[in-house]
Write an enzyme that holds these catalytic residues in place. Sequence first.
Site, PDB file in Angstrom:
ATOM      1  N   ASP A 185     -19.607 -26.879  -7.720  1.00  0.00           N
ATOM      2  CA  ASP A 185     -20.438 -26.846  -6.631  1.00  0.00           C
ATOM      3  C   ASP A 185     -21.148 -25.984  -5.913  1.00  0.00           C
ATOM      4  O   ASP A 185     -21.767 -26.233  -5.195  1.00  0.00           O
ATOM      5  CB  ASP A 185     -21.055 -27.680  -6.576  1.00  0.00           C
ATOM      6  CG  ASP A 185     -20.545 -29.287  -7.384  1.00  0.00           C
ATOM      7  OD1 ASP A 185     -21.083 -29.431  -8.373  1.00  0.00           O
ATOM      8  OD2 ASP A 185     -19.524 -30.699  -6.757  1.00  0.00           O
ATOM      9  N   LYS A 218     -22.896 -21.680  -8.366  1.00  0.00           N
ATOM     10  CA  LYS A 218     -22.373 -20.871  -9.454  1.00  0.00           C
ATOM     11  C   LYS A 218     -23.646 -20.432 -10.009  1.00  0.00           C
ATOM     12  O   LYS A 218     -23.540 -18.380 -11.105  1.00  0.00           O
ATOM     13  CB  LYS A 218     -20.807 -20.967 -10.035  1.00  0.00           C
ATOM     14  CG  LYS A 218     -19.648 -21.229  -9.608  1.00  0.00           C
ATOM     15  CD  LYS A 218     -18.535 -21.417 -10.110  1.00  0.00           C
ATOM     16  CE  LYS A 218     -18.420 -22.539 -10.760  1.00  0.00           C
ATOM     17  NZ  LYS A 218     -18.698 -23.562  -9.133  1.00  0.00           N
TER      18      LYS A 218
HETATM   19  P1  IMP Z   1     -13.174 -34.224 -14.217  1.00  0.00           P
HETATM   20  O1  IMP Z   1     -12.880 -33.023 -14.621  1.00  0.00           O
HETATM   21  O2  IMP Z   1     -14.036 -35.177 -14.703  1.00  0.00           O
HETATM   22  O3  IMP Z   1     -11.825 -34.906 -15.113  1.00  0.00           O
HETATM   23  O4  IMP Z   1     -12.726 -35.604 -12.770  1.00  0.00           O
HETATM   24  C1  IMP Z   1     -12.079 -34.414 -11.919  1.00  0.00           C
HETATM   25  C2  IMP Z   1     -12.670 -34.249 -10.673  1.00  0.00           C
HETATM   26  O5  IMP Z   1     -12.955 -32.953 -10.540  1.00  0.00           O
HETATM   27  C3  IMP Z   1     -12.944 -34.908 -10.307  1.00  0.00           C
HETATM   28  O6  IMP Z   1     -12.965 -35.165  -8.386  1.00  0.00           O
HETATM   29  C4  IMP Z   1     -14.824 -34.551  -9.875  1.00  0.00           C
HETATM   30  O7  IMP Z   1     -15.543 -34.930  -9.391  1.00  0.00           O
HETATM   31  C5  IMP Z   1     -14.099 -32.625  -9.977  1.00  0.00           C
HETATM   32  N1  IMP Z   1     -15.214 -32.100 -11.078  1.00  0.00           N
HETATM   33  C6  IMP Z   1     -14.970 -31.431 -12.378  1.00  0.00           C
HETATM   34  N2  IMP Z   1     -16.300 -31.067 -12.577  1.00  0.00           N
HETATM   35  C7  IMP Z   1     -16.390 -30.758 -11.506  1.00  0.00           C
HETATM   36  C8  IMP Z   1     -17.691 -29.847 -11.535  1.00  0.00           C
HETATM   37  O8  IMP Z   1     -18.272 -29.215 -11.968  1.00  0.00           O
HETATM   38  N3  IMP Z   1     -17.953 -29.446  -9.896  1.00  0.00           N
HETATM   39  C9  IMP Z   1     -17.258 -30.595  -8.953  1.00  0.00           C
HETATM   40  N4  IMP Z   1     -16.643 -31.591  -8.805  1.00  0.00           N
HETATM   41  C10 IMP Z   1     -16.221 -31.462  -9.927  1.00  0.00           C
END
Ligand code: IMP
Length: 427
Positions: free
Chosen positions: A13, A16
């Site tokens: 976040d 980008k």
């Molecule tokens: P997942 O990628 O859905 O498995 O989530 C794993 C961790 O990565 C969690 O804490 C999400 O909030 C974080 N996360 C995944 N994608 C993003 C993103 O694009 N921005 C910020 N955090 C992310």
Amino acid sequence: MPSLAIVGSQWGDEGKGKIIDYLAGKADMIVRGQGGSNAGHTVVSGGKKYALHLIPSGILNRDSVNIIGNGVAFDPQGFFAELEALARDGAPMGAIFVSDRAHIVFPYHKTLDALYEKERGGEDIGTTLKGIGPCYMDKIERSGLRVCDMLDIDDFRGKLEAQIDRKNRVIERLFGEEPLDKRDITETCVEYARRIRPYVRDTAVMVYEAAKAGKKILFEGAQGALLDIDLGTYPYVTSSHPTSGGFTTGAGVGPGLVSEVLGVTKAYTTRVGKGPFVTELENEIGDKIREIGQEYGATTGRPRRCGWFDGVVARYSARVNNVTGIALTLLDVLGSFDTIEICLRYELNGEKLEHFPARLGDLAACRPVYKTLKGWNADISRVRTWEDLPEETKEYILAVEDAAGVPVKIVSVGPGREQTIVREEVF
Ligand code: IMP
């Protein structure tokens, strides 16, 4: 400069999407090599806001070729939904292709993502529930289905049915939940398989040949370095490699193809989901940053945790990504503070800590050591040159540079393409 990787330097976040969109105009090809629909890039173009998750941010440039590489967790449902939304809005669109080697996210991956999170109870990761972890689990376990499997419909149907049976055994026996509807999932996914054909390529060949022909390639990162499965704040991480090394593996080319790495770095720090966060501000200052910066997840809508700029994180990220320049984003958000803090190092049990620690317990016990700077108390969103920035803002930028050990080459003072100050051309 033939190629550029854009990495998130923090926990994702960092803005980008805007930087990529700004630079994508100069790129012949934009490549994503990791992550999937968990990413949320908001791009503002022609006064309109577009939320992209899986599709590369270069898509809004008509002349661009956009690649979803082999390292991406490819969700066909999200892919077609995003394409349809862009078409409905009449957005300008470049070409888009998906790697035949990318692993597919199926509905059962999303179901399992939610079930694993529930099972973790209070120890949940706070995933986006987009099925990313379970999809990569199948990939590493060597049972996943790839986009190339969709090209032979009968074979795909058989493989998918066997996978659904397997997942239903887990859902029923391990979690005691109702099995998923095999027929429904199979028919939906077979329909995706029929529609995906025109987009499928051996994209690694395309990237390699574009590079050999001297084309400009932009490797677009999703998430951020601190969410890297190896290098991030494990286990509060995503399941891919959102670092420059991961982009080239995920594009199917060697690391030598990347000549410049731009670390997109927020002027403060945010995090969604759980895990230690040394400079977090659980007070009115954090709330103020959240409100001014509109720090709510683009994918999940969750309020983001906010804190001051963390120089230890920036230095760590610069090292593991070989960052050659920083794009400092959302600097305008800090325009109404009398003083601004910048974390230069951590202290752990009275000791100075030089490197970002592996143990979460250590990280949670770290104390930030701040340098206090004077705020600029001004709206800088209309400033377009370095010279026109207030002196205090320049000092803040130089302090960020110092803390990260990398020059700040781009400064972003708002979401629009034009709200960008370039100190040094990177692409
Ligand atoms: P997942 O990628 O859905 O498995 O989530 C794993 C961790 O990565 C969690 O804490 C999400 O909030 C974080 N996360 C995944 N994608 C993003 C993103 O694009 N921005 C910020 N955090 C992310």
